[in-house]
Design a protein around this motif. Sequence first.
Motif, short mmCIF file in Angstrom:
data_model
loop_
_atom_site.label_atom_id
_atom_site.label_comp_id
_atom_site.label_asym_id
_atom_site.label_seq_id
_atom_site.Cartn_x
_atom_site.Cartn_y
_atom_site.Cartn_z
N THR A 68 0.83 -1.20 0.00
CA THR A 68 0.00 0.00 0.00
C THR A 68 0.86 1.25 0.00
O THR A 68 0.57 2.24 -0.72
N PHE A 69 1.92 1.24 0.78
CA PHE A 69 2.82 2.38 0.89
C PHE A 69 3.42 2.74 -0.46
O PHE A 69 3.61 3.92 -0.79
N ILE A 70 3.70 1.73 -1.28
CA ILE A 70 4.33 1.97 -2.58
C ILE A 70 3.30 2.39 -3.62
O ILE A 70 3.47 3.40 -4.31
N SER A 79 1.15 -0.13 -11.74
CA SER A 79 1.42 -0.46 -10.34
C SER A 79 1.27 -1.95 -10.06
O SER A 79 1.83 -2.44 -9.07
N MET A 80 0.51 -2.66 -10.90
CA MET A 80 0.32 -4.09 -10.67
C MET A 80 1.65 -4.83 -10.71
O MET A 80 1.91 -5.71 -9.89
N GLY A 81 2.51 -4.46 -11.68
CA GLY A 81 3.82 -5.11 -11.75
C GLY A 81 4.65 -4.82 -10.52
O GLY A 81 5.32 -5.72 -9.98
N THR A 82 4.61 -3.56 -10.06
CA THR A 82 5.34 -3.20 -8.85
C THR A 82 4.80 -3.93 -7.64
O THR A 82 5.56 -4.43 -6.80
N ALA A 83 3.48 -4.01 -7.54
CA ALA A 83 2.86 -4.68 -6.40
C ALA A 83 3.22 -6.15 -6.35
O ALA A 83 3.52 -6.70 -5.27
N ILE A 84 3.22 -6.82 -7.50
CA ILE A 84 3.56 -8.25 -7.54
C ILE A 84 5.03 -8.45 -7.17
O ILE A 84 5.38 -9.38 -6.43
N ALA A 85 5.91 -7.57 -7.66
CA ALA A 85 7.34 -7.69 -7.34
C ALA A 85 7.58 -7.49 -5.85
O ALA A 85 8.34 -8.25 -5.22
N VAL A 86 6.95 -6.48 -5.26
CA VAL A 86 7.09 -6.24 -3.83
C VAL A 86 6.49 -7.38 -3.03
O VAL A 86 7.02 -7.78 -1.99
N LEU A 87 5.37 -7.91 -3.50
CA LEU A 87 4.73 -9.05 -2.83
C LEU A 87 5.68 -10.23 -2.77
O LEU A 87 5.83 -10.86 -1.70
N MET A 104 1.87 -19.49 -11.24
CA MET A 104 0.72 -18.95 -10.53
C MET A 104 0.90 -17.46 -10.25
O MET A 104 -0.06 -16.68 -10.33
N MET A 105 2.13 -17.04 -9.93
CA MET A 105 2.36 -15.62 -9.70
C MET A 105 2.21 -14.83 -11.00
O MET A 105 1.68 -13.71 -10.99
N ALA A 106 2.65 -15.41 -12.11
CA ALA A 106 2.47 -14.75 -13.41
C ALA A 106 0.99 -14.65 -13.75
O ALA A 106 0.53 -13.60 -14.24
N LEU A 107 0.23 -15.71 -13.51
CA LEU A 107 -1.21 -15.67 -13.78
C LEU A 107 -1.91 -14.64 -12.90
O LEU A 107 -2.86 -13.98 -13.34
N LEU A 108 -1.46 -14.51 -11.66
CA LEU A 108 -2.02 -13.51 -10.77
C LEU A 108 -1.81 -12.11 -11.33
O LEU A 108 -2.73 -11.28 -11.38
N GLY A 109 -0.58 -11.83 -11.77
CA GLY A 109 -0.29 -10.52 -12.33
C GLY A 109 -1.08 -10.24 -13.60
O GLY A 109 -1.65 -9.15 -13.77
#
Length: 257
Positions: free
Chosen positions: A131-133, A187-195, A229-234
């Motif tokens: 959320t912060f990012i 931001s989705m790519g950033t969120a997945i990377a941070v996740l 699965m992480m790629a499918l999520l993104g």
Amino acid sequence: MIKRGSGFQRQFLGYFGAVLFLLALWQYAAWSLNSPLLPTPQAAIKATARLLFEASLGMHLWVSTYRVVLSTLISLLLGLPLGLIMGYERRIDRFLAPLVYIIYPIPKIVFLPLILLFLGLGDGSKIFLITFIVFFQILVTTRDAVRKVPAETVSSLRSLGGNRAQIYRYVLLPASLPDVLTSLRLSMGTAIAVLFFAESFATTEGLGYFIMDSWSRAAPDEMFAGIIMMALLGVSLFIVVDLLETIFCRWQHVKEN
């Protein structure tokens, strides 16, 4: 309706062709390297199906989805209205903009030790970090989008008796929404990377944990199942944002229809 259907078919064929190309490239790399560290697509897909139904991969997928979706929603609910206000209310912007400009360029990941110290190792720390990012990305994009709205557009609504709330509702929000959704998509790519980074240590749940745990156990097929699965999520989140843009920014697709 026919044009919409043909457009959907072209988009589906585009995604299908991209998937086939990536699978072919993956297969070629697996054959060329001939290493147990890089399984074939068939082996990874079989492992994915097996782990989804027989193991806990589905649970890890749910935990990661919950964390990234909730973080994105909180970022949007906080960043969108504040960005609208900063973009339109110059006095508030003069007060908050310096603070935003100081904090925004700082890599938020460096605060992870402090976040873990205060919020612990559970969901709260992961959700707060994402959320912060994402919040600052949406905030800055919304503010800049509002600044680009022509003053004549606001004046026109005022001349018709529009109040401040109506200016936000009928002018500023629709005008900034395309840029906000573009920022959200990026931001989705950033969120997945941070996740992945947040889940790769000090936790026992999430796809990041699953991938790193499989790597430590020297199980490359299971590791690639987690990667799939992480790629499918993104990709799924990316498609959801595209659908939101189609729904809330219909005027951008008039020419296509």
